[in-house]
Design a protein around this motif. Structure first.
Motif, PDB file in Angstrom:
ATOM      1  N   LYS A 299      13.282 -41.995   8.124  1.00  0.00           N
ATOM      2  CA  LYS A 299      14.165 -42.245   9.270  1.00  0.00           C
ATOM      3  C   LYS A 299      13.388 -43.010  10.338  1.00  0.00           C
ATOM      4  CE  LYS A 299      16.888 -38.178   8.335  1.00  0.00           C
ATOM      5  NZ  LYS A 299      17.382 -36.895   8.802  1.00  0.00           N
ATOM      6  N   HIS A 300      13.131 -44.272  10.057  1.00  0.00           N
ATOM      7  CA  HIS A 300      12.279 -45.067  10.938  1.00  0.00           C
ATOM      8  C   HIS A 300      12.922 -45.410  12.270  1.00  0.00           C
ATOM      9  CE1 HIS A 300       9.596 -45.292   7.591  1.00  0.00           C
ATOM     10  NE2 HIS A 300      10.473 -45.951   6.861  1.00  0.00           N
ATOM     11  N   ASP A 301      14.239 -45.241  12.386  1.00  0.00           N
ATOM     12  CA  ASP A 301      14.891 -45.570  13.653  1.00  0.00           C
ATOM     13  C   ASP A 301      15.028 -44.346  14.562  1.00  0.00           C
ATOM     14  OD1 ASP A 301      16.635 -44.428  11.853  1.00  0.00           O
ATOM     15  OD2 ASP A 301      18.369 -45.539  12.587  1.00  0.00           O
ATOM     16  N   GLU A 302      14.565 -43.197  14.108  1.00  0.00           N
ATOM     17  CA  GLU A 302      14.623 -41.967  14.900  1.00  0.00           C
ATOM     18  C   GLU A 302      13.298 -41.757  15.632  1.00  0.00           C
ATOM     19  OE1 GLU A 302      17.179 -39.894  15.178  1.00  0.00           O
ATOM     20  OE2 GLU A 302      18.486 -40.771  13.653  1.00  0.00           O
ATOM     21  N   SER A 303      13.372 -41.146  16.799  1.00  0.00           N
ATOM     22  CA  SER A 303      12.144 -40.787  17.501  1.00  0.00           C
ATOM     23  C   SER A 303      11.579 -39.530  16.873  1.00  0.00           C
ATOM     24  CB  SER A 303      12.433 -40.544  18.978  1.00  0.00           C
ATOM     25  OG  SER A 303      12.853 -41.742  19.576  1.00  0.00           O
ATOM     26  N   ALA A 304      10.284 -39.447  16.856  1.00  0.00           N
ATOM     27  CA  ALA A 304       9.615 -38.342  16.173  1.00  0.00           C
ATOM     28  C   ALA A 304       8.989 -37.374  17.157  1.00  0.00           C
ATOM     29  CB  ALA A 304       8.542 -38.897  15.250  1.00  0.00           C
ATOM     30  N   VAL A 305       8.888 -36.148  16.709  1.00  0.00           N
ATOM     31  CA  VAL A 305       8.094 -35.132  17.388  1.00  0.00           C
ATOM     32  C   VAL A 305       6.837 -34.978  16.542  1.00  0.00           C
ATOM     33  CG1 VAL A 305       7.958 -32.735  18.127  1.00  0.00           C
ATOM     34  CG2 VAL A 305      10.150 -33.969  18.268  1.00  0.00           C
ATOM     35  N   ILE A 306       5.690 -35.199  17.165  1.00  0.00           N
ATOM     36  CA  ILE A 306       4.429 -35.231  16.421  1.00  0.00           C
ATOM     37  C   ILE A 306       3.545 -34.078  16.882  1.00  0.00           C
ATOM     38  CG2 ILE A 306       2.334 -36.589  16.020  1.00  0.00           C
ATOM     39  CD1 ILE A 306       4.159 -39.083  16.379  1.00  0.00           C
ATOM     40  N   THR A 307       3.009 -33.345  15.907  1.00  0.00           N
ATOM     41  CA  THR A 307       2.067 -32.270  16.227  1.00  0.00           C
ATOM     42  C   THR A 307       0.665 -32.707  15.813  1.00  0.00           C
ATOM     43  OG1 THR A 307       2.414 -31.163  14.095  1.00  0.00           O
ATOM     44  CG2 THR A 307       3.799 -30.453  15.942  1.00  0.00           C
ATOM     45  N   ILE A 308      -0.303 -32.360  16.648  1.00  0.00           N
ATOM     46  CA  ILE A 308      -1.702 -32.735  16.408  1.00  0.00           C
ATOM     47  C   ILE A 308      -2.550 -31.473  16.517  1.00  0.00           C
ATOM     48  CG2 ILE A 308      -3.645 -34.149  17.197  1.00  0.00           C
ATOM     49  CD1 ILE A 308      -1.443 -35.888  18.663  1.00  0.00           C
ATOM     50  N   CYS A 309      -3.263 -31.140  15.438  1.00  0.00           N
ATOM     51  CA  CYS A 309      -4.129 -29.957  15.469  1.00  0.00           C
ATOM     52  C   CYS A 309      -5.439 -30.312  16.170  1.00  0.00           C
ATOM     53  CB  CYS A 309      -4.400 -29.440  14.059  1.00  0.00           C
ATOM     54  SG  CYS A 309      -5.490 -27.990  14.057  1.00  0.00           S
ATOM     55  N   ASP A 310      -5.764 -29.554  17.211  1.00  0.00           N
ATOM     56  CA  ASP A 310      -6.997 -29.800  17.956  1.00  0.00           C
ATOM     57  C   ASP A 310      -8.246 -29.423  17.156  1.00  0.00           C
ATOM     58  OD1 ASP A 310      -5.634 -30.769  20.143  1.00  0.00           O
ATOM     59  OD2 ASP A 310      -5.596 -28.838  21.187  1.00  0.00           O
ATOM     60  N   ASP A 311      -8.093 -28.561  16.147  1.00  0.00           N
ATOM     61  CA  ASP A 311      -9.258 -28.141  15.361  1.00  0.00           C
ATOM     62  C   ASP A 311      -9.560 -29.103  14.216  1.00  0.00           C
ATOM     63  OD1 ASP A 311      -9.693 -25.978  16.953  1.00  0.00           O
ATOM     64  OD2 ASP A 311      -9.025 -24.478  15.494  1.00  0.00           O
ATOM     65  N   CYS A 312      -8.575 -29.350  13.343  1.00  0.00           N
ATOM     66  CA  CYS A 312      -8.844 -30.156  12.145  1.00  0.00           C
ATOM     67  C   CYS A 312      -8.305 -31.584  12.239  1.00  0.00           C
ATOM     68  CB  CYS A 312      -8.274 -29.468  10.902  1.00  0.00           C
ATOM     69  SG  CYS A 312      -6.466 -29.419  10.843  1.00  0.00           S
ATOM     70  N   GLY A 313      -7.489 -31.863  13.236  1.00  0.00           N
ATOM     71  CA  GLY A 313      -6.970 -33.218  13.419  1.00  0.00           C
ATOM     72  C   GLY A 313      -5.759 -33.556  12.579  1.00  0.00           C
TER      73      GLY A 313
END
Length: 130
Positions: free
Chosen positions: A72-86
């Motif tokens: 779904k390239h036309d949708e905005s994403a919610v992105i999670t980033i792990c501070d420990d492992c990246g």
């Protein structure tokens, strides 16, 4: 296929095979192995185009890029980033973005794009900490 298209394919391929977000200079380093004359503006223009088309995401907090992991390239994403492992994960939920748009609807602010990044600890790292 033009030269610009070949750069898009090469950059996207690098992002898709990377396990971690990559900076523009990380990508440049990989491409210079095959194309020693490639310059940073080429990478930045290519990344900008990929982000505009929804094929890649710019992670503002890391100053890095990832390939879009959904179809779904036309949708905005919610992105999670792990501070420990990246580890970076991508989620699509139009309900979240609609709610966000409603919050600012009466403010007069006109968002041009949505970038929602959540930083924390992933399930694997959280499990290891307990």
């Amino acid at each position: 296929m033009g030269r610009k298209d070949s750069w898009k394919i090469a950059v996207l391929e690098i992002l898709q095979t990377s396990e971690k977000p990559m900076s523009a200079y990380d990508i440049l380093g990989k491409l210079r192995d095959r194309n020693p004359k490639i310059a940073p503006p080429t990478i930045y223009r290519t990344l900008s185009d990929l982000v505009e088309r929804g094929r890649a995401h710019r992670l503002e907090s890391l100053n890095a890029y990832i390939a879009c992991k959904t179809d779904k390239h036309d949708e905005s994403a919610v992105i999670t980033i792990c501070d420990d492992c990246g580890v970076v994960n991508e989620y699509i939920d139009t309900g979240v973005l609609n709610a966000l748009s409603e919050v600012i609807a009466n403010s007069g602010f006109a968002p041009l794009r949505h970038v929602i990044e959540l930083q924390g600890v992933c399930e694997n790292c959280g499990y290891e900490q307990n």
